[in-house]
Structures are given as C-alpha cells and as structure tokens.
Scaffold this active site. Structure first.
Site, PDB file in Angstrom:
ATOM      1  N   ASN A 108      65.385 -10.535 -60.311  1.00  0.00           N
ATOM      2  CA  ASN A 108      64.534  -9.900 -61.314  1.00  0.00           C
ATOM      3  C   ASN A 108      64.579  -8.404 -61.122  1.00  0.00           C
ATOM      4  OD1 ASN A 108      62.374  -9.731 -63.334  1.00  0.00           O
ATOM      5  ND2 ASN A 108      61.011  -9.237 -61.611  1.00  0.00           N
ATOM      6  N   ASP A 154      56.838 -10.957 -58.597  1.00  0.00           N
ATOM      7  CA  ASP A 154      57.443  -9.692 -58.127  1.00  0.00           C
ATOM      8  C   ASP A 154      57.372  -9.578 -56.610  1.00  0.00           C
ATOM      9  OD1 ASP A 154      55.847  -8.123 -60.936  1.00  0.00           O
ATOM     10  OD2 ASP A 154      57.837  -9.039 -60.801  1.00  0.00           O
TER      11      ASP A 154
END
Ligand code: GRF
Length: 217
Positions: free
Chosen positions: A111, A149
């Site tokens: 990501n 995250d």
C-alpha cells in the site's frame, strides 16, 4: 531480472493517479509487470476508467451488495486471486480490509500511504502534518497487514514543508513523489530485488530501515 512480467492487480477507490504512474512506467518499458486486474469498491472510480482505456480488466464490486465487510472483502479478494495476481497493489484504496482476508496475502500486498509512517496512519495526513508544524512530510510504501497502515514499511520518500504550504500544495507535491516511490517499489519486486519471506528482504538482506528512491533505483 525475472524472466516473465510480474502479474499485478491494483485496488483503487478514486482517481487513480498512482495507477496511472504504474501504467506509464510499464508502457515506457521501465516496469516489467502485466496488469491482470484493476478493481474498485466504487463504480465511478477514475481508476477504472484509466484501466479500461489501457485495456486492463476493470471490476467494480458494490459493498452494498454484501451483508457485511468481510463478505465483500472475501468476494473482492476471490476475484483478485482468480486474476492470477502475484502482487496486489493498494493505490488509493480507501477501505479497511478484513484481517482474515488480508492474512491470505501476507507478503504479496503493498500500500502507498501519504505520510512518514508510523506518523499519521489513516486520513487527512497533510492537514495533520501542517497542524503539528512538521518541517518534513512524506510518503510510505508498506506491506499490507490487518493493522490499518501498520504493516512493515519498505520505502519512504521525504519532502520539506514550507511555511506557505497548504494541505493542497503539500498533497500535490507529495503525490509526485508517491508516483516515483510506488513505481520503484513495484519495480524492485518485479525484478526480484525486494521480496518477503516472513519479513522484507532487499537483495537478500533484511531492511535496516525504509528504502529510499536512490537505493531502489
Ligand atoms: C494518494 O495520496 C494515496 O497515497 C492515497 O490516496 C491518494 C490518491 O491516490 N492512498 P490516487 O491519486 O487515487 O492514486
């Protein structure tokens, strides 16, 4: 250099500027990948239009068609698996993914996030950076884990924060670095330089810290 292009699937929820950067690098012969799918949780995502224009299979699944988050994620990731993807790139994908579903892609999903993780996971990173008075900002590419995250950061790009910077000016300047960073990381994986065997290895060595663009080039 790996013999055959790496099969890459991309998840995106928005305009897809990171996807566009990956496609441009592939078209320039600078990224040895084959895009096997671009999928989105939003049928209106610009990323899907980009994929269609590039002749890449584009798929939208509507979360409203599923009883809960996990069943949507299972359906979406089943399509990603069926595409034959060897690497999944989250590029502006704005949903938190079910932990069990993500676990199945450990080491095979990355990501791009617009902050110097572990600073500012989640949303509004540029605003939080300005509000904190940071003199430096940046972007991170990390392997995806169930923690939002929160996975191992493999690369970062840094920019300085100017006194006249706004959320918009910061986002724009950082986006250009994101494009370079994500393309470089996907390239390193496609060329077999960066890989995962329970932790990230670069040229066979554990990462001492996030890689820079210079190290990845
Ligand atoms: C980018 O800042 C990315 O880091 C974040 O979403 C923003 C939009 O990405 N995850 P894109 O233009 O849709 O690629």
């Amino acid at each position: 250099m790996n013999p055959s292009p790496l099969k890459v699937a991309v998840l995106a929820s928005g305009r897809g500027s990171n996807l566009a950067a990956l496609i441009a690098a592939r078209d320039a012969g600078a990224l040895p990948v084959e895009f096997v799918l671009v999928a989105s949780d939003k049928a209106s995502a610009g990323a899907l239009r980009l994929a269609e224009a590039a002749g890449i299979r584009a798929l939208a699944l509507n979360p409203k068609d599923y009883p809960d988050r996990a069943s949507f994620d299972r359906a979406l990731f089943a399509r990603v698996a069926a595409s034959g993807a060897e690497l999944l790139v989250l590029a502006g994908y704005m949903r938190v993914i079910d932990a069990e579903v993500v676990a199945g892609w450990e080491g095979r999903a990355i990501n791009i996030h617009p902050s110097l993780l572990p600073k500012y996971p989640g949303l509004h990173t540029h605003r939080r950076c300005l509000e904190a008075g940071d003199t430096e900002h940046g972007a991170s590419v990390h392997y995806v884990t169930a923690e939002l995250d929160g996975g191992p950061v493999v690369a970062q790009a840094r920019i300085s924060v100017g006194t006249s910077d706004t959320e918009t000016s910061l986002a724009e300047r950082l986006l250009a670095e994101e494009h370079k960073l994500l393309t470089a990381v996907v390239g390193a994986i496609a060329r077999g330089r960066l890989h995962w065997n329970g932790s990230a290895l670069f040229d066979g060595q554990p990462l001492a810290g996030p890689l820079t663009l210079a190290q990845l080039s």
